[in-house]
Design an enzyme around this catalytic site. Structure first.
Site, PDB file in Angstrom:
ATOM      1  N   THR A  12       0.866  -1.182   0.000  1.00  0.00           N
ATOM      2  CA  THR A  12       0.000   0.000   0.000  1.00  0.00           C
ATOM      3  C   THR A  12       0.903   1.234   0.000  1.00  0.00           C
ATOM      4  O   THR A  12       1.993   1.215   0.583  1.00  0.00           O
ATOM      5  CB  THR A  12      -0.954   0.013   1.209  1.00  0.00           C
ATOM      6  OG1 THR A  12      -0.179   0.105   2.420  1.00  0.00           O
ATOM      7  CG2 THR A  12      -1.828  -1.236   1.241  1.00  0.00           C
ATOM      8  N   GLY A  13       0.453   2.268  -0.685  1.00  0.00           N
ATOM      9  CA  GLY A  13       1.348   3.417  -0.874  1.00  0.00           C
ATOM     10  C   GLY A  13       2.510   3.033  -1.790  1.00  0.00           C
ATOM     11  O   GLY A  13       3.607   3.572  -1.671  1.00  0.00           O
ATOM     12  N   GLY A  14       2.236   2.119  -2.705  1.00  0.00           N
ATOM     13  CA  GLY A  14       3.295   1.593  -3.582  1.00  0.00           C
ATOM     14  C   GLY A  14       3.644   2.499  -4.752  1.00  0.00           C
ATOM     15  O   GLY A  14       4.555   2.197  -5.510  1.00  0.00           O
ATOM     16  N   SER A  16       4.864   5.551  -4.629  1.00  0.00           N
ATOM     17  CA  SER A  16       5.913   6.557  -4.393  1.00  0.00           C
ATOM     18  C   SER A  16       6.785   6.142  -3.210  1.00  0.00           C
ATOM     19  O   SER A  16       6.495   5.160  -2.513  1.00  0.00           O
ATOM     20  CB  SER A  16       5.280   7.930  -4.101  1.00  0.00           C
ATOM     21  OG  SER A  16       4.540   7.866  -2.891  1.00  0.00           O
ATOM     22  N   GLY A  17       7.844   6.916  -3.013  1.00  0.00           N
ATOM     23  CA  GLY A  17       8.671   6.810  -1.811  1.00  0.00           C
ATOM     24  C   GLY A  17       9.135   5.399  -1.476  1.00  0.00           C
ATOM     25  O   GLY A  17       9.592   4.638  -2.332  1.00  0.00           O
ATOM     26  N   GLY A  19       7.424   2.813  -0.560  1.00  0.00           N
ATOM     27  CA  GLY A  19       6.612   1.754  -1.159  1.00  0.00           C
ATOM     28  C   GLY A  19       7.123   1.398  -2.543  1.00  0.00           C
ATOM     29  O   GLY A  19       7.327   0.219  -2.867  1.00  0.00           O
ATOM     30  N   SER A 139       7.419   4.378  12.555  1.00  0.00           N
ATOM     31  CA  SER A 139       8.196   5.624  12.506  1.00  0.00           C
ATOM     32  C   SER A 139       8.990   5.796  13.795  1.00  0.00           C
ATOM     33  O   SER A 139       8.538   5.371  14.871  1.00  0.00           O
ATOM     34  CB  SER A 139       7.273   6.836  12.369  1.00  0.00           C
ATOM     35  OG  SER A 139       8.022   8.042  12.499  1.00  0.00           O
ATOM     36  N   TYR A 152      -0.208  12.048  14.493  1.00  0.00           N
ATOM     37  CA  TYR A 152       0.609  11.168  13.638  1.00  0.00           C
ATOM     38  C   TYR A 152       1.425  10.193  14.480  1.00  0.00           C
ATOM     39  O   TYR A 152       1.422   8.983  14.241  1.00  0.00           O
ATOM     40  CB  TYR A 152       1.538  12.034  12.774  1.00  0.00           C
ATOM     41  CG  TYR A 152       2.526  11.254  11.931  1.00  0.00           C
ATOM     42  CD1 TYR A 152       2.163  10.786  10.668  1.00  0.00           C
ATOM     43  CD2 TYR A 152       3.827  10.998  12.376  1.00  0.00           C
ATOM     44  CE1 TYR A 152       3.059  10.075   9.882  1.00  0.00           C
ATOM     45  CE2 TYR A 152       4.725  10.289  11.606  1.00  0.00           C
ATOM     46  CZ  TYR A 152       4.336   9.827  10.355  1.00  0.00           C
ATOM     47  OH  TYR A 152       5.235   9.131   9.579  1.00  0.00           O
TER      48      TYR A 152
HETATM   49  N1  LIG Z   1       9.695   9.982   4.940  1.00  0.00           N
HETATM   50  C1  LIG Z   1       9.967   9.859   6.224  1.00  0.00           C
HETATM   51  O1  LIG Z   1      10.877  10.529   6.741  1.00  0.00           O
HETATM   52  C2  LIG Z   1       9.186   8.889   7.078  1.00  0.00           C
HETATM   53  C3  LIG Z   1       9.647   8.625   8.371  1.00  0.00           C
HETATM   54  C4  LIG Z   1       8.986   7.692   9.160  1.00  0.00           C
HETATM   55  C5  LIG Z   1       7.888   7.019   8.656  1.00  0.00           C
HETATM   56  N2  LIG Z   1       7.445   7.289   7.394  1.00  0.00           N
HETATM   57  C6  LIG Z   1       6.306   6.502   6.905  1.00  0.00           C
HETATM   58  O2  LIG Z   1       6.669   5.843   5.709  1.00  0.00           O
HETATM   59  C7  LIG Z   1       5.502   5.537   4.948  1.00  0.00           C
HETATM   60  C8  LIG Z   1       5.762   5.863   3.490  1.00  0.00           C
HETATM   61  O3  LIG Z   1       5.926   7.268   3.344  1.00  0.00           O
HETATM   62  P1  LIG Z   1       6.974   7.939   2.332  1.00  0.00           P
HETATM   63  O4  LIG Z   1       7.928   8.695   3.157  1.00  0.00           O
HETATM   64  O5  LIG Z   1       7.452   6.927   1.370  1.00  0.00           O
HETATM   65  O6  LIG Z   1       6.066   9.062   1.662  1.00  0.00           O
HETATM   66  P2  LIG Z   1       5.170   9.132   0.354  1.00  0.00           P
HETATM   67  O7  LIG Z   1       6.006   9.059  -0.860  1.00  0.00           O
HETATM   68  O8  LIG Z   1       4.281  10.304   0.559  1.00  0.00           O
HETATM   69  O9  LIG Z   1       4.304   7.787   0.420  1.00  0.00           O
HETATM   70  C9  LIG Z   1       3.083   7.663   1.055  1.00  0.00           C
HETATM   71  C10 LIG Z   1       2.206   6.805   0.156  1.00  0.00           C
HETATM   72  O10 LIG Z   1       0.995   6.487   0.835  1.00  0.00           O
HETATM   73  C11 LIG Z   1      -0.064   6.588  -0.083  1.00  0.00           C
HETATM   74  N3  LIG Z   1      -1.296   6.892   0.636  1.00  0.00           N
HETATM   75  C12 LIG Z   1      -1.542   7.953   1.447  1.00  0.00           C
HETATM   76  N4  LIG Z   1      -2.784   7.907   1.895  1.00  0.00           N
HETATM   77  C13 LIG Z   1      -3.356   6.781   1.364  1.00  0.00           C
HETATM   78  C14 LIG Z   1      -4.644   6.201   1.449  1.00  0.00           C
HETATM   79  N5  LIG Z   1      -5.620   6.757   2.160  1.00  0.00           N
HETATM   80  N6  LIG Z   1      -4.875   5.052   0.764  1.00  0.00           N
HETATM   81  C15 LIG Z   1      -3.896   4.480   0.030  1.00  0.00           C
HETATM   82  N7  LIG Z   1      -2.654   4.990  -0.100  1.00  0.00           N
HETATM   83  C16 LIG Z   1      -2.398   6.136   0.559  1.00  0.00           C
HETATM   84  C17 LIG Z   1       0.338   7.719  -1.022  1.00  0.00           C
HETATM   85  O11 LIG Z   1      -0.296   7.567  -2.290  1.00  0.00           O
HETATM   86  P3  LIG Z   1      -1.634   8.377  -2.707  1.00  0.00           P
HETATM   87  O12 LIG Z   1      -1.437   9.793  -2.235  1.00  0.00           O
HETATM   88  O13 LIG Z   1      -1.700   8.204  -4.184  1.00  0.00           O
HETATM   89  O14 LIG Z   1      -2.752   7.700  -2.001  1.00  0.00           O
HETATM   90  C18 LIG Z   1       1.829   7.512  -1.142  1.00  0.00           C
HETATM   91  O15 LIG Z   1       2.162   6.677  -2.241  1.00  0.00           O
HETATM   92  C19 LIG Z   1       4.360   6.298   5.606  1.00  0.00           C
HETATM   93  O16 LIG Z   1       3.577   5.418   6.385  1.00  0.00           O
HETATM   94  C20 LIG Z   1       5.089   7.293   6.514  1.00  0.00           C
HETATM   95  O17 LIG Z   1       4.302   7.662   7.612  1.00  0.00           O
HETATM   96  C21 LIG Z   1       8.047   8.213   6.608  1.00  0.00           C
END
Ligand SMILES: NC(=O)c1ccc[n+]([C@@H]2O[C@H](COP(=O)([O-])OP(=O)(O)OC[C@H]3O[C@@H](n4cnc5c(N)ncnc54)[C@H](OP(=O)(O)O)[C@@H]3O)[C@@H](O)[C@H]2O)c1
Length: 250
Positions: A12-14, A16-17, A19, A139, A152
């Site tokens: 899920t969230g595949g 971008s980032g 995923g 996180s 969060y």
């Molecule tokens: N980046 C950091 O520093 C960091 C640190 C700790 C934890 N995290 C965690 O890592 C995970 C991935 O985040 P990322 O940093 O890779 O950022 P990201 O690129 O923004 O990825 C988040 C992904 O989640 C999807 N998403 C959001 N809401 C959704 C929903 N309701 N249903 C289905 N998909 C949904 C988004 O796609 P759509 O918008 O197309 O739905 C997006 O592809 C998250 O859980 C985040 O909390 C990130």
């Protein structure tokens, strides 16, 4: 034979980032991947980027909707029959001081980051058999108090706790459940919050390894926990944070 050949993993969230980086890693190791997210165009761009033909299925779905999750699982069953892994990675970061948080903010963030993770896993269960692996994206913020992250951070603490309770809950079905907990990882989410060089430098200076994380750093850890190389590991949280949570920067 490659590590994930013949195996199917839902991310899920595949789109971008972390995923997408995990999808890239798994596809290179032979997996079929299912990318779920809300934005159809983003998912299609991700599938094009992965360039793995019918080994990639994209499904536009909002993880906070159990109806969407039912449809997602039905599409997976129809295409691949079953799942061998789930990376419950989708999440949003909406930050603000607690005095300003609204009920709508609370429901929105918990709906995706906690309810979404919970029901992604529950709805996937009929497709997950003996030897399957679930990885939750937590996180570092579940462990340290940072102002303006109250909702969060609580959702991340909730899903890390879920990792511990689901391990024995699903262990009887032969399903392992673990979490990765990223530190500061450069993705769209991170740069949206820490948009200036100064803000990023402030983050970097707290990290024992002296650098920000990459999505690939997390993908490697998630791939390990999804693979049979971690077959006797369950209920664990693996910090992928360069030492952020366990050290003090002076
Ligand atoms: N980046 C950091 O520093 C960091 C640190 C700790 C934890 N995290 C965690 O890592 C995970 C991935 O985040 P990322 O940093 O890779 O950022 P990201 O690129 O923004 O990825 C988040 C992904 O989640 C999807 N998403 C959001 N809401 C959704 C929903 N309701 N249903 C289905 N998909 C949904 C988004 O796609 P759509 O918008 O197309 O739905 C997006 O592809 C998250 O859980 C985040 O909390 C990130």
């Amino acid at each position: 034979m490659t590590e994930f050949e013949g195996k199917t993993v839902l991310i899920t969230g595949g789109g971008s980032g972390m995923g997408l980086a995990t999808a890239r890693r798994l596809v290179a190791d032979g997996a079929n991947v299912v990318l779920a997210g809300r934005d159809k165009d983003r998912l299609e761009a991700a599938a094009k980027d992965l360039d793995a033909g019918d080994r990639v299925l994209t499904v536009a779905a909002d993880v906070s909707s159990t109806e969407d999750l039912d449809r997602l699982m039905a599409e997976i069953e129809q295409r691949f029959g079953r799942l061998h892994g789930v990376f419950a990675n989708a999440g949003i970061a909406l930050f603000g001081m607690s005095a300003q948080a609204t009920e709508a903010d609370f429901d929105h963030i918990t709906g995706i980051n906690f309810k979404g993770v919970y029901f992604t896993i529950q709805k996937a269960l009929p497709l997950l058999g003996e030897g399957s692996s679930v990885v939750i994206n937590g996180s570092w913020l579940a462990h340290r108090g940072l102002a303006f992250t109250s909702i969060y951070a609580a959702t991340k603490a909730a899903v890390i706790n879920l990792t511990r309770t689901l391990a024995p809950d699903l262990g009887s079905r032969g399903i392992r459940v673990n979490a990765v907990s990223p530190g500061y990882v450069v993705t769209d989410m991170f740069t949206a919050i820490s948009s200036t060089e100064e803000a990023q430098e402030q983050c970097r200076s707290q990290v024992a390894l002296g650098r920000l994380g990459s999505a690939d750093d997390v993908a490697d850890a998630a791939a390990f926990l999804l693979s049979s190389r971690s077959s006797y590991i369950t209920g664990q949280e693996l910090a992928v944070d360069g030492g952020l949570t366990t050290s003090v920067a002076l």
